[in-house]
Motif scaffolding. Structure first.
Motif, short mmCIF file in Angstrom:
data_model
loop_
_atom_site.label_atom_id
_atom_site.label_comp_id
_atom_site.label_asym_id
_atom_site.label_seq_id
_atom_site.Cartn_x
_atom_site.Cartn_y
_atom_site.Cartn_z
N MET A 169 0.83 -1.20 0.00
CA MET A 169 0.00 0.00 0.00
C MET A 169 0.87 1.26 0.00
O MET A 169 0.58 2.23 -0.71
N ALA A 170 1.92 1.25 0.82
CA ALA A 170 2.81 2.41 0.89
C ALA A 170 3.48 2.67 -0.45
O ALA A 170 3.61 3.82 -0.88
N ALA A 171 3.90 1.61 -1.12
CA ALA A 171 4.55 1.76 -2.43
C ALA A 171 3.58 2.36 -3.45
O ALA A 171 3.95 3.23 -4.25
N TYR A 172 2.34 1.89 -3.44
CA TYR A 172 1.33 2.42 -4.37
C TYR A 172 1.12 3.91 -4.15
O TYR A 172 1.12 4.70 -5.10
N ALA A 173 0.97 4.30 -2.90
CA ALA A 173 0.71 5.71 -2.59
C ALA A 173 1.92 6.58 -2.92
O ALA A 173 1.77 7.73 -3.36
N ALA A 174 3.12 6.06 -2.71
CA ALA A 174 4.32 6.84 -3.00
C ALA A 174 4.44 7.13 -4.51
O ALA A 174 4.78 8.24 -4.92
N VAL A 175 4.14 6.13 -5.32
CA VAL A 175 4.18 6.33 -6.78
C VAL A 175 3.11 7.33 -7.20
O VAL A 175 3.35 8.21 -8.03
#
Length: 411
Positions: A175-181
């Motif tokens: 989830m964190a990776a998705y939001a960062a992108v």
């Protein structure tokens, strides 16, 4: 469809810019990323930390109440700063949840994630009203929700795969990776969409909240969105207990159920665009309400006649999702269609209503689930059946009156 707006509205110029048409489904998909990918992890979280439903409940509560703050903030300061702040906090909250070592910490991080998601969805939905006229809103939302469905299709499968192969904490990291992108894309490509205020014009006119609720159109269409989501949320909350706990499915197999629902949702939102062009929003929602009630009725008959079979539950859920894919773009766009000057507030109150209906229905239904699953799938099915009945009442008796306002004053 009308061509996307010019870059000066809703996007910044640059070599690698992404148009709002592409950003909208990714922004809306922050919700299934935070919920659908989390569902297969609930039993594992409960086994390690002792509870799982608390974190999901607080997430929903925070998401609901935060919209009441994010809407006015987006109207006052603009969509871009509130959106970027929400994406940044979403990333931080997901990382925090990945390292949580207690139920309290996980619930706290999930609450922050729910607050952040409110900022993301409020700004995305308000930007649709900023950039498009009211009659195009349902079409644009349907297109965006089709993209949401595609992400929603992959989210539970990825969540189940991560839970089974690496553990539930990696779901939060994803989830964190998705939001960062997404933060990087919006920083580069999402420009301010709120219309400039005229001289002496206030971003928070007096009686703005009263004006939102004074709109007959807002009340009716927001009720459509809240009712259909309330029924679906009871599925999201209780289906892991039904399929994994009651019917004995593995988390990996369970992941295909919300994924299949998302596949139906993709088809339904695409179908909604065609129905809107041919029949208009009211007749389209009448069809959707009939599907919602039919799907829930199939599930209820299955609980009664074949209580240990998943077939009627799966088929009924697919039919309900057909209706849900019609109701959401029509309800979300219709709630703000008559209020372009109060788009942020209208979106926030509509979203708050959706979450409160979902929370109350989910909490009531969860009371009938015990460790022995003595009530079978009924706690999940009954709220969906009630939602289908309410949707039929709204579609056939309330929405048609909006088209003939003068008749209401006739003795």
């Amino acid at each position: 469809m009308t061509a996307p707006p010019a870059p000066k509205k809703g996007q910044k110029k640059g070599r690698f810019d992404v148009t709002f048409t592409l950003l909208l489904p990714l922004l809306l998909a922050a919700q299934p990323v935070a919920t659908d990918s989390y569902l297969p992890a609930l039993p594992a979280i409960a086994k390690e930390l002792g509870s799982a439903s608390t974190s999901l409940t607080l997430f929903v509560l925070a998401f609901g109440f935060a919209q009441l703050l994010c809407g006015p903030l987006a109207d006052r300061f603009g969509r871009r700063p509130v959106l970027l702040g929400g994406l940044g906090c979403y990333t931080l909250a997901a990382l925090g949840g990945a390292f949580a070592d207690s139920v309290a910490l996980l619930a706290g991080w999930r609450a922050l994630q729910g607050f952040s998601m409110a900022a993301i969805l409020v700004c995305a939905r308000a930007a649709v009203r900023d950039l498009y006229p009211a009659h195009e809103g349902p079409h644009v939302m349907a297109r965006g929700l089709t993209g949401l469905g595609i992400v929603g299709l992959m989210a539970p499968l990825l969540g189940a795969w991560l839970v089974q192969g690496a553990g539930w904490r990696w779901v939060m990291a994803a989830m964190a990776a998705y939001a960062a992108v997404l933060f990087a894309l919006c920083w580069r490509s999402f420009g301010e969409t709120r219309r400039p205020l005229g001289e002496g014009e206030s971003s928070a006119p007096r009686g703005s909240t009263r004006a939102v609720f004074a709109s007959r159109s807002f009340r009716a269409w927001a009720s459509v969105a809240a009712t259909t989501y309330g029924g679906l949320f009871c599925f999201l909350l209780l289906s892991p207990m039904v399929y994994i706990g009651y019917l004995g499915w593995s988390p990996a197999w369970y992941g295909w159920i919300p994924a299949g629902g998302s596949l139906v949702y993709i088809f339904s939102t695409t179908m909604c665009r065609s129905l809107l062009r041919r029949y208009g929003p009211v007749r389209t929602v009448k069809l959707g309400a009939s599907l919602s009630l039919a799907g829930a009725t199939i599930q209820a008959l299955g609980c009664w006649l074949m209580p240990l079979s998943a077939v009627p539950l799966l088929f009924g859920h697919a039919v309900y999702c057909l209706g849900h894919g019609i109701h959401q773009p029509c309800g979300q766009a219709g709630a703000v269609g008559d209020l372009p000057h109060l788009a942020g507030r209208a979106v926030s109150w509509s979203g708050f209503g959706m979450m409160m209906v979902a929370f109350c229905a989910g909490q009531l239904a969860a009371r009938f689930v015990d460790t022995d699953y003595s009530n079978g799938a009924w706690p999940m099915v009954v709220p969906m059946l009630l939602a289908g009945g309410v949707l039929v009442a709204i579609a056939f008796f309330w929405l048609p009156r909006l088209q003939h306002p003068k008749k209401e004053t006739t003795p």
